[in-house]
Each structure stands twice: as structure tokens, then as C-alpha cells.
Design a protein around this motif. Structure first.
Motif, PDB file in Angstrom:
ATOM      1  N   GLU A   1       5.998   3.105  14.814  1.00  0.00           N
ATOM      2  CA  GLU A   1       6.441   2.120  13.825  1.00  0.00           C
ATOM      3  C   GLU A   1       7.627   2.671  13.047  1.00  0.00           C
ATOM      4  O   GLU A   1       8.613   1.976  12.790  1.00  0.00           O
ATOM      5  CB  GLU A   1       5.303   1.781  12.850  1.00  0.00           C
TER       6      GLU A   1
ATOM      7  N   LEU B   1       1.590   4.567  14.400  1.00  0.00           N
ATOM      8  CA  LEU B   1       2.418   4.601  13.182  1.00  0.00           C
ATOM      9  C   LEU B   1       3.701   5.407  13.399  1.00  0.00           C
ATOM     10  O   LEU B   1       4.774   5.053  12.883  1.00  0.00           O
ATOM     11  CB  LEU B   1       1.610   5.185  12.021  1.00  0.00           C
TER      12      LEU B   1
ATOM     13  N   ALA C   1       6.687  -4.588   4.979  1.00  0.00           N
ATOM     14  CA  ALA C   1       6.307  -3.256   5.452  1.00  0.00           C
ATOM     15  C   ALA C   1       4.900  -2.954   4.939  1.00  0.00           C
ATOM     16  O   ALA C   1       4.728  -2.356   3.879  1.00  0.00           O
ATOM     17  CB  ALA C   1       7.317  -2.216   4.969  1.00  0.00           C
ATOM     18  N   GLY C   2       3.913  -3.428   5.680  1.00  0.00           N
ATOM     19  CA  GLY C   2       2.538  -3.289   5.213  1.00  0.00           C
ATOM     20  C   GLY C   2       2.256  -4.215   4.052  1.00  0.00           C
ATOM     21  O   GLY C   2       1.481  -3.880   3.154  1.00  0.00           O
TER      22      GLY C   2
ATOM     23  N   GLY D   1       0.791  -1.231   0.000  1.00  0.00           N
ATOM     24  CA  GLY D   1       0.000   0.000   0.000  1.00  0.00           C
ATOM     25  C   GLY D   1       0.816   1.269   0.000  1.00  0.00           C
ATOM     26  O   GLY D   1       1.768   1.403  -0.767  1.00  0.00           O
ATOM     27  N   ARG D   2       0.463   2.163   0.937  1.00  0.00           N
ATOM     28  CA  ARG D   2       1.035   3.524   0.859  1.00  0.00           C
ATOM     29  C   ARG D   2       2.532   3.553   1.127  1.00  0.00           C
ATOM     30  O   ARG D   2       3.235   4.465   0.700  1.00  0.00           O
ATOM     31  CB  ARG D   2       0.306   4.449   1.830  1.00  0.00           C
ATOM     32  N   GLY D   3       3.058   2.626   1.916  1.00  0.00           N
ATOM     33  CA  GLY D   3       4.507   2.500   2.053  1.00  0.00           C
ATOM     34  C   GLY D   3       5.173   3.479   2.993  1.00  0.00           C
ATOM     35  O   GLY D   3       6.356   3.809   2.814  1.00  0.00           O
ATOM     36  N   SER D   4       4.472   3.918   4.046  1.00  0.00           N
ATOM     37  CA  SER D   4       5.136   4.880   4.940  1.00  0.00           C
ATOM     38  C   SER D   4       6.255   4.222   5.754  1.00  0.00           C
ATOM     39  O   SER D   4       7.269   4.860   6.045  1.00  0.00           O
ATOM     40  CB  SER D   4       4.121   5.565   5.860  1.00  0.00           C
ATOM     41  N   ASN D   5       6.091   2.966   6.130  1.00  0.00           N
ATOM     42  CA  ASN D   5       7.200   2.283   6.826  1.00  0.00           C
ATOM     43  C   ASN D   5       8.387   2.092   5.886  1.00  0.00           C
ATOM     44  O   ASN D   5       9.537   2.261   6.285  1.00  0.00           O
ATOM     45  CB  ASN D   5       6.731   0.940   7.388  1.00  0.00           C
TER      46      ASN D   5
ATOM     47  N   HIS E   1       3.916  -5.134  12.977  1.00  0.00           N
ATOM     48  CA  HIS E   1       2.481  -5.291  13.193  1.00  0.00           C
ATOM     49  C   HIS E   1       2.013  -4.194  14.147  1.00  0.00           C
ATOM     50  O   HIS E   1       2.676  -3.943  15.158  1.00  0.00           O
ATOM     51  CB  HIS E   1       2.190  -6.680  13.776  1.00  0.00           C
ATOM     52  N   PRO E   2       0.875  -3.561  13.842  1.00  0.00           N
ATOM     53  CA  PRO E   2       0.451  -2.412  14.652  1.00  0.00           C
ATOM     54  C   PRO E   2      -0.337  -2.808  15.899  1.00  0.00           C
ATOM     55  O   PRO E   2      -1.450  -2.329  16.125  1.00  0.00           O
ATOM     56  CB  PRO E   2      -0.401  -1.601  13.669  1.00  0.00           C
TER      57      PRO E   2
HETATM   58  C1  GRF Z   1       1.285  -0.402   9.173  1.00  0.00           C
HETATM   59  O1  GRF Z   1       0.474  -0.020  10.248  1.00  0.00           O
HETATM   60  C2  GRF Z   1       1.894  -1.741   9.425  1.00  0.00           C
HETATM   61  O2  GRF Z   1       2.196  -1.987  10.767  1.00  0.00           O
HETATM   62  C3  GRF Z   1       0.797  -2.689   8.987  1.00  0.00           C
HETATM   63  O3  GRF Z   1       0.233  -2.080   7.861  1.00  0.00           O
HETATM   64  C4  GRF Z   1       0.457  -0.673   7.920  1.00  0.00           C
HETATM   65  C5  GRF Z   1       1.192  -0.320   6.674  1.00  0.00           C
HETATM   66  O4  GRF Z   1       1.390   1.057   6.540  1.00  0.00           O
HETATM   67  N1  GRF Z   1       1.316  -4.018   8.767  1.00  0.00           N
HETATM   68  P1  GRF Z   1       2.435   1.612   5.504  1.00  0.00           P
HETATM   69  O5  GRF Z   1       2.094   1.009   4.151  1.00  0.00           O
HETATM   70  O6  GRF Z   1       3.800   1.237   5.960  1.00  0.00           O
HETATM   71  O7  GRF Z   1       2.206   3.093   5.513  1.00  0.00           O
END
Ligand code: GRF
Length: 216
Positions: A170, A167, A83-84, A10-14, A105-106
Motif C-alpha cells: 500500500e 500494507l 487514507a484509512g 486512525g494511525r495514518g501510515s498511508n 483498499h487492502p
Molecule cells: C489500510 O490498510 C488501508 O488500506 C485501509 O485502512 C488501513 C489504514 O491504515 N483502508 P493506515 O491508517 O493508513 O495506517
């Protein structure tokens, strides 16, 4: 220098936090199982090779896992960072990458594995929530824990507000865990326990942000 492949959906913020963490590593690829993942553009703009292994193009989980493993090995990876990444990986894939596969994991595992963690933490009346980085094992969200960060649950929280607070942590603990791996200070022992070399215990159990920051 270790080579890292990051898997996203998805959005990839991690992923972005990892790209900008100044890790002593080379990010050799970002792979998404979804062609529309927002994180792909972020990674490409940062000059990281990106690929998609679209799970909808495979009729079985094993076939998808095999294509993913192939794409990872073409990038070259000492460590694979989820990462997500929203696909469950099969036992064979997980065994192949044993000790080289991290997930975030959140929630404060083992509480609330799976989806909708923030809604479930609120419904359960938790006073603390948080995030966990762990080695991946075949059972979902249950591998050996590397680092956790806890945040307070506030009386007026909804899932979105709580997710935002978690987040932020994270983005702090994931680069930290990956850095330890790159520095050969983090490994998964034969006994299935996490081995951390030469670091203070306080650095793997983070209580942040402090409660007083929220006026409690
Ligand atoms: C994060 O909350 C991660 O812990 C979970 O999915 C979300 C992904 O967010 N597994 P992002 O894509 O890294 O913004």
C-alpha cells in the motif's frame, strides 16, 4: 502544483507514506473524523495543517458530509485522498469530488470490499492477496481501479501477518497513483474508465514481493 487533502481515521501510515514520498504537490491539510486518530500528530509534526471533523457531532450523514466538504474546500484541494478513512461518504459528496477522490483498499478488488478483508481472504483460501487504489464512486470499494499490487498468502499467515505484507505494498502503490495524478497522467474519463497516460502496464499491475523472497 496540485493541492492535496488527506482524510484519515486512525494511525495514518498511508498518509505518512504520502507525506514522505516527495510528491510534486502541496499537502494543504490532513482531516480526521476522529479526534484521537494517531495520524494527526504525525501530520502536525510534519508541519501539515490538521483538522478534525468529528462525525459524532453530526446527526445525519449529509450534515457530516457537508461539514467535511467545507473543511476540504477551506484547505484547498485538487485531489482528496482517503487514507484509512473509515466513514462511508454519501452520493452527493462523492459526485462533488468525482475524478478527484482516491481510496486505497487492502484487497484485490473486486474481491472483499468492506471490512475484515484479510480474515476473509484467509478463510477463502486465497493464494494471492493485495491492495487496490481506485477512484471513489458512490458504491463502497467499487470504483474504477488505478493500480493494484499482489502479494502471496503464506501457509502460516494470520490476518496480522498478511496485513503487514499488504500494507508494505500500500505504501508503495498509493504514492505512485497520487504522483500520476499530480503529473496529469491519471484521470477518470467521462465513460467512467481510468485513463493513464504514458506509463508501462507493468507499473499498474505489481506482483510484489517476489515469491522466492518467502522461500516458496
Ligand atoms: C489500510 O490498510 C488501508 O488500506 C485501509 O485502512 C488501513 C489504514 O491504515 N483502508 P493506515 O491508517 O493508513 O495506517
Amino acid at each position: 502544483m496540485k493541492k492535496i487533502v488527506i482524510l484519515i481515521s486512525g494511525r495514518g501510515s498511508n498518509m505518512e507514506a504520502l507525506l514522505h514520498a516527495g510528491l510534486p504537490a502541496r499537502i494543504t491539510g490532513v482531516i480526521s473524523n476522529r479526534p484521537d486518530a494517531g495520524g494527526l500528530a504525525i501530520a502536525a509534526a510534519a508541519g501539515v495543517p490538521v483538522r478534525t471533523v468529528d462525525h459524532t457531532q453530526y446527526t445525519t450523514r449529509d450534515a457530516f458530509d457537508a461539514a467535511l466538504a467545507q473543511a476540504i474546500s477551506e484547505c484547498g484541494a485538487d485531489l482528496v485522498v482517503l487514507a484509512g478513512f473509515m466513514r462511508i461518504l454519501g452520493r452527493q459528496f462523492v459526485e462533488t469530488f468525482r475524478g478527484r477522490l482516491l481510496n486505497i483498499h487492502p484487497s484485490l478488488l473486486p474481491a472483499f470490499p468492506g471490512l475484515d478483508t484479510h480474515e476473509r481472504a484467509l478463510a477463502a483460501g486465497c493464494r494471492l492477496a493485495g491492495a487496490t487504489v481506485h477512484f471513489v464512486t458512490p458504491d463502497l470499494d467499487s470504483g474504477p481501479i488505478v493500480i493494484q499490487a499482489a502479494v502471496p498468502v503464506m501457509p502460516d499467515d494470520d490476518a496480522g501477518r498478511l496485513a503487514t505484507r499488504v500494507l508494505e505494498q500500500e505504501h508503495r502503490i498509493y504514492p505512485q497513483a497520487v504522483r500520476w495524478f499530480c503529473e496529469d497522467r491519471l484521470q477518470l474519463g467521462e465513460d467512467g474508465r481510468v485513463q493513464l497516460l504514458g506509463m508501462a502496464w507493468s507499473s499498474v499491475a505489481c506482483i510484489a514481493p517476489p515469491l522466492e523472497c518467502h522461500g516458496a
